[in-house]
Scaffold this active site. Structure first.
Site, PDB file in Angstrom:
ATOM      1  N   ILE A  96      12.649   1.033   1.406  1.00  0.00           N
ATOM      2  CA  ILE A  96      13.411   2.173   0.902  1.00  0.00           C
ATOM      3  C   ILE A  96      14.087   2.894   2.065  1.00  0.00           C
ATOM      4  CG2 ILE A  96      13.210   4.425  -0.242  1.00  0.00           C
ATOM      5  CD1 ILE A  96      10.816   3.146  -1.834  1.00  0.00           C
ATOM      6  N   ASP A 119       1.561 -15.470   6.393  1.00  0.00           N
ATOM      7  CA  ASP A 119       1.142 -16.855   6.223  1.00  0.00           C
ATOM      8  C   ASP A 119       1.171 -17.284   4.762  1.00  0.00           C
ATOM      9  OD1 ASP A 119       0.813 -17.102   8.954  1.00  0.00           O
ATOM     10  OD2 ASP A 119      -1.384 -16.991   8.903  1.00  0.00           O
ATOM     11  N   ARG A 134       7.361   0.918  13.321  1.00  0.00           N
ATOM     12  CA  ARG A 134       7.945   0.441  12.067  1.00  0.00           C
ATOM     13  C   ARG A 134       9.077  -0.572  12.296  1.00  0.00           C
ATOM     14  NH1 ARG A 134       5.758   3.470   7.897  1.00  0.00           N
ATOM     15  NH2 ARG A 134       5.162   5.573   8.518  1.00  0.00           N
ATOM     16  N   PRO A 137       0.799  -1.217   0.000  1.00  0.00           N
ATOM     17  CA  PRO A 137       0.000   0.000   0.000  1.00  0.00           C
ATOM     18  C   PRO A 137       0.834   1.271   0.000  1.00  0.00           C
ATOM     19  CG  PRO A 137      -0.104  -1.063   2.140  1.00  0.00           C
ATOM     20  CD  PRO A 137       0.596  -2.007   1.219  1.00  0.00           C
ATOM     21  N   ALA A 148       3.097  -0.664   4.733  1.00  0.00           N
ATOM     22  CA  ALA A 148       2.513  -0.731   6.075  1.00  0.00           C
ATOM     23  C   ALA A 148       2.099  -2.149   6.470  1.00  0.00           C
ATOM     24  CB  ALA A 148       1.310   0.206   6.163  1.00  0.00           C
TER      25      ALA A 148
END
Length: 146
Positions: free
Chosen positions: A100, A86, A110, A9, A76
């Site tokens: 990145i 999984d 994070r 995303p 994310a």
């Protein structure tokens, strides 16, 4: 050798999204450059991006018979998706996790990844070069299995 590049995303916003963190290149620019590098190494690179978790899961599951390695910048979903974890485990396709930015020098949340412990390696913090470094890593890993 067939390699799948998965971008999660908001990576479709590269080039305009927080350029101070992610740089000015678009996802299309990155995919074109990486595809060229892969072709020079006689590798077929398939590129896929989705903002939808289930689509990423489906792509992984549908790649079992045709893909030998995965490069994944899950965005994310790195920090939230047990279903992508999984799917990667279930596929048994070796994968490299890539980012990145240096996720370990950013916000606390994070630093947690649902993928790292199952990845053959992680590349984080080298800007757009993280993609080519991850490609080199997966090729090296797969070539050593021959």
């Amino acid at each position: 050798m067939n390699i799948l590049l998965i971008n999660g995303p908001n990576l479709n916003l590269l080039g305009t999204r927080e350029p101070e963190i992610y740089g000015n290149k678009t996802l299309s620019d990155i995919e074109k450059e990486l595809t060229k590098v892969a072709q020079e190494k006689s590798i077929h690179l398939e590129c896929f991006q989705s903002n939808h978790e289930g689509e990423i899961v489906d792509k992984i599951q549908n790649s079992v018979k045709s893909i030998q390695g995965i490069l994944i910048n899950a965005g994310a979903f790195t920090h939230t998706s047990i279903s992508i974890r999984d799917a990667l485990i279930g596929s048994k396709i070796p994968f490299v996790e890539l980012h990145i930015s240096n996720i370990f020098s950013r916000e606390e949340f994070r630093k947690d990844s649902y993928l790292t412990d199952k990845a053959i390696g992680i590349i984080s913090g080298f800007g757009i070069s993280s993609y080519s470094l991850a490609l080199d890593g997966i090729i090296e890993h797969l070539s050593s299995k021959d």
